[in-house]
Design a protein around this motif. Structure first.
Motif, mmCIF file in Angstrom:
data_model
loop_
_atom_site.group_PDB
_atom_site.id
_atom_site.type_symbol
_atom_site.label_atom_id
_atom_site.label_comp_id
_atom_site.label_asym_id
_atom_site.label_seq_id
_atom_site.Cartn_x
_atom_site.Cartn_y
_atom_site.Cartn_z
ATOM 1 N N MET A 1 0.822 -1.188 0.000
ATOM 2 C CA MET A 1 0.000 0.000 0.000
ATOM 3 C C MET A 1 0.871 1.258 0.000
ATOM 4 O O MET A 1 0.556 2.209 -0.681
ATOM 5 N N ASP A 2 1.952 1.225 0.753
ATOM 6 C CA ASP A 2 2.848 2.381 0.787
ATOM 7 C C ASP A 2 3.417 2.681 -0.587
ATOM 8 O O ASP A 2 3.601 3.843 -0.947
ATOM 9 N N ASN A 3 3.711 1.620 -1.374
ATOM 10 C CA ASN A 3 4.267 1.818 -2.707
ATOM 11 C C ASN A 3 3.302 2.582 -3.606
ATOM 12 O O ASN A 3 3.721 3.386 -4.427
ATOM 13 N N ILE A 4 2.014 2.330 -3.456
ATOM 14 C CA ILE A 4 1.024 3.032 -4.269
ATOM 15 C C ILE A 4 1.058 4.528 -3.963
ATOM 16 O O ILE A 4 1.060 5.359 -4.867
ATOM 17 N N PHE A 5 1.116 4.873 -2.685
ATOM 18 C CA PHE A 5 1.160 6.282 -2.298
ATOM 19 C C PHE A 5 2.470 6.935 -2.727
ATOM 20 O O PHE A 5 2.468 8.081 -3.185
ATOM 21 N N LEU A 6 3.569 6.215 -2.605
ATOM 22 C CA LEU A 6 4.850 6.755 -3.069
ATOM 23 C C LEU A 6 4.800 7.023 -4.569
ATOM 24 O O LEU A 6 5.292 8.044 -5.047
ATOM 25 N N PHE A 7 4.206 6.092 -5.296
ATOM 26 C CA PHE A 7 4.105 6.260 -6.746
ATOM 27 C C PHE A 7 3.216 7.448 -7.093
ATOM 28 O O PHE A 7 3.604 8.331 -7.852
ATOM 29 N N ILE A 8 2.016 7.485 -6.530
ATOM 30 C CA ILE A 8 1.039 8.514 -6.892
ATOM 31 C C ILE A 8 1.452 9.908 -6.436
ATOM 32 O O ILE A 8 1.288 10.888 -7.159
ATOM 33 N N PHE A 9 2.004 10.006 -5.240
ATOM 34 C CA PHE A 9 2.270 11.333 -4.675
ATOM 35 C C PHE A 9 3.724 11.796 -4.794
ATOM 36 O O PHE A 9 4.001 12.969 -4.584
ATOM 37 N N ASN A 10 4.622 10.907 -5.119
ATOM 38 C CA ASN A 10 6.024 11.303 -5.266
ATOM 39 C C ASN A 10 6.519 11.123 -6.699
ATOM 40 O O ASN A 10 6.861 12.085 -7.372
ATOM 41 N N PHE A 11 6.560 9.887 -7.145
ATOM 42 C CA PHE A 11 7.146 9.591 -8.447
ATOM 43 C C PHE A 11 6.356 10.217 -9.592
ATOM 44 O O PHE A 11 6.917 10.927 -10.430
ATOM 45 N N LEU A 12 5.065 9.943 -9.663
ATOM 46 C CA LEU A 12 4.260 10.378 -10.798
ATOM 47 C C LEU A 12 4.225 11.898 -10.991
ATOM 48 O O LEU A 12 4.458 12.378 -12.107
ATOM 49 N N PRO A 13 3.989 12.697 -9.943
ATOM 50 C CA PRO A 13 3.982 14.158 -10.168
ATOM 51 C C PRO A 13 5.335 14.704 -10.632
ATOM 52 O O PRO A 13 5.385 15.557 -11.520
ATOM 53 N N ILE A 14 6.403 14.200 -10.038
ATOM 54 C CA ILE A 14 7.738 14.665 -10.446
ATOM 55 C C ILE A 14 8.015 14.259 -11.886
ATOM 56 O O ILE A 14 8.479 15.069 -12.698
ATOM 57 N N PHE A 15 7.711 13.006 -12.212
ATOM 58 C CA PHE A 15 7.933 12.525 -13.570
ATOM 59 C C PHE A 15 7.132 13.349 -14.580
ATOM 60 O O PHE A 15 7.666 13.798 -15.591
ATOM 61 N N LEU A 16 5.834 13.547 -14.304
ATOM 62 C CA LEU A 16 4.983 14.287 -15.239
ATOM 63 C C LEU A 16 5.433 15.741 -15.396
ATOM 64 O O LEU A 16 5.414 16.272 -16.511
ATOM 65 N N ALA A 17 5.857 16.344 -14.308
ATOM 66 C CA ALA A 17 6.343 17.727 -14.396
ATOM 67 C C ALA A 17 7.558 17.802 -15.310
ATOM 68 O O ALA A 17 7.621 18.660 -16.205
ATOM 69 N N ILE A 18 8.491 16.914 -15.119
ATOM 70 C CA ILE A 18 9.694 16.895 -15.963
ATOM 71 C C ILE A 18 9.325 16.597 -17.407
ATOM 72 O O ILE A 18 9.779 17.261 -18.341
ATOM 73 N N TYR A 19 8.468 15.589 -17.602
ATOM 74 C CA TYR A 19 8.083 15.164 -18.949
ATOM 75 C C TYR A 19 7.440 16.299 -19.740
ATOM 76 O O TYR A 19 7.749 16.505 -20.910
ATOM 77 N N TYR A 20 6.547 17.053 -19.104
ATOM 78 C CA TYR A 20 5.858 18.119 -19.827
ATOM 79 C C TYR A 20 6.667 19.405 -19.939
ATOM 80 O O TYR A 20 6.351 20.262 -20.756
ATOM 81 N N ILE A 21 7.737 19.534 -19.168
ATOM 82 C CA ILE A 21 8.584 20.722 -19.237
ATOM 83 C C ILE A 21 9.641 20.593 -20.336
ATOM 84 O O ILE A 21 9.950 21.568 -21.019
ATOM 85 N N VAL A 22 10.205 19.403 -20.502
ATOM 86 C CA VAL A 22 11.311 19.237 -21.446
ATOM 87 C C VAL A 22 10.829 19.371 -22.887
ATOM 88 O O VAL A 22 9.661 19.105 -23.183
ATOM 89 N N PRO A 23 11.723 19.770 -23.772
ATOM 90 C CA PRO A 23 11.360 19.866 -25.187
ATOM 91 C C PRO A 23 11.029 18.483 -25.765
ATOM 92 O O PRO A 23 11.437 17.456 -25.226
ATOM 93 N N ALA A 24 10.309 18.467 -26.863
ATOM 94 C CA ALA A 24 9.835 17.222 -27.478
ATOM 95 C C ALA A 24 10.954 16.223 -27.746
ATOM 96 O O ALA A 24 10.776 15.022 -27.562
ATOM 97 N N LYS A 25 12.128 16.704 -28.147
ATOM 98 C CA LYS A 25 13.213 15.777 -28.483
ATOM 99 C C LYS A 25 13.760 15.039 -27.262
ATOM 100 O O LYS A 25 14.421 14.015 -27.406
ATOM 101 N N LEU A 26 13.472 15.542 -26.063
ATOM 102 C CA LEU A 26 13.937 14.876 -24.839
ATOM 103 C C LEU A 26 12.865 14.015 -24.171
ATOM 104 O O LEU A 26 13.135 13.352 -23.175
ATOM 105 N N LYS A 27 11.665 13.999 -24.719
ATOM 106 C CA LYS A 27 10.579 13.253 -24.084
ATOM 107 C C LYS A 27 10.838 11.750 -24.074
ATOM 108 O O LYS A 27 10.577 11.079 -23.078
ATOM 109 N N ASN A 28 11.340 11.192 -25.163
ATOM 110 C CA ASN A 28 11.619 9.756 -25.186
ATOM 111 C C ASN A 28 12.713 9.370 -24.192
ATOM 112 O O ASN A 28 12.541 8.401 -23.447
ATOM 113 N N PRO A 29 13.845 10.086 -24.127
ATOM 114 C CA PRO A 29 14.832 9.740 -23.099
ATOM 115 C C PRO A 29 14.290 9.897 -21.676
ATOM 116 O O PRO A 29 14.584 9.070 -20.800
ATOM 117 N N ILE A 30 13.470 10.920 -21.432
ATOM 118 C CA ILE A 30 12.882 11.110 -20.098
ATOM 119 C C ILE A 30 11.926 9.959 -19.788
ATOM 120 O O ILE A 30 11.917 9.430 -18.670
#
Length: 168
Positions: free
Chosen positions: A1-30
């Motif tokens: 259960m803790d892993n779900i919260f870590l994923f939803i509240f830590n990993f996913l928001p940080i990942f999505l923020a980075i993914y949508y900030i970087v230019p298109a050519k860096l999206k696949n490496p990200i």
């Protein structure tokens, strides 16, 4: 259960923020880096599973290119046999208790990719990062099921990135 919260509240928001900030050519490496990081956390108790996954992915990329250039049945059947051997080993070894998370899914996805190439239904991916995304992409692992390798290849080269499409 803790892993779900870590994923939803830590990993996913940080990942999505980075993914949508970087230019298109860096999206696949990200996306690939995020998928590797996600898998690392999923198998943190046995990090050798990540090494295994990365090695299998690299070998599948090479084998796909070899099959595409020569349609060599020995390379193709040898790779399918190797994938099944890996799966059987982990299923039998200690009753499957040490089966790395998602390994069956990855192996079947790779087999589908190699089969499509061998049958001439698609060309092998020429970009290792795009191939890694097609095989390892964490949103796909979360939702399943196996996806059409040709469709994944097309999406890795021409997907659209917008916050308005995020919900879909």
């Amino acid at each position: 259960m803790d892993n779900i919260f870590l994923f939803i509240f830590n990993f996913l928001p940080i990942f999505l923020a980075i993914y949508y900030i970087v230019p298109a050519k860096l999206k696949n490496p990200i996306l690939l880096g995020g998928s590797i990081l996600y898998y690392y956390f999923a198998v943190s108790s046995a990090p050798i599973a990540l090494v295994l996954l990365l090695c299998i992915t690299l070998l599948a990329y090479i084998v796909g290119r070899l099959i595409d250039t020569g349609k060599n049945p020995i390379v193709f059947w040898g790779s399918i046999f190797a994938l099944l051997t890996i799966l059987v080993f982990f299923k039998i070894y200690d009753g499957g208790k040490h089966l790395p998370s998602g390994l069956s899914f990855y192996l079947f996805q790779i087999a589908a990719y190699l089969i499509r190439i061998y049958r001439g239904q698609m060309e092998a991916e020429s970009n290792l990062i795009c191939f890694g995304n097609q095989i390892m992409m964490f949103p796909k692992l979360l939702s399943g099921p196996l996806s059409d390798p040709a469709s994944l290849k097309e999406q890795s080269h021409s997907r659209e990135h917008s916050l308005s499409d995020f919900h879909g």
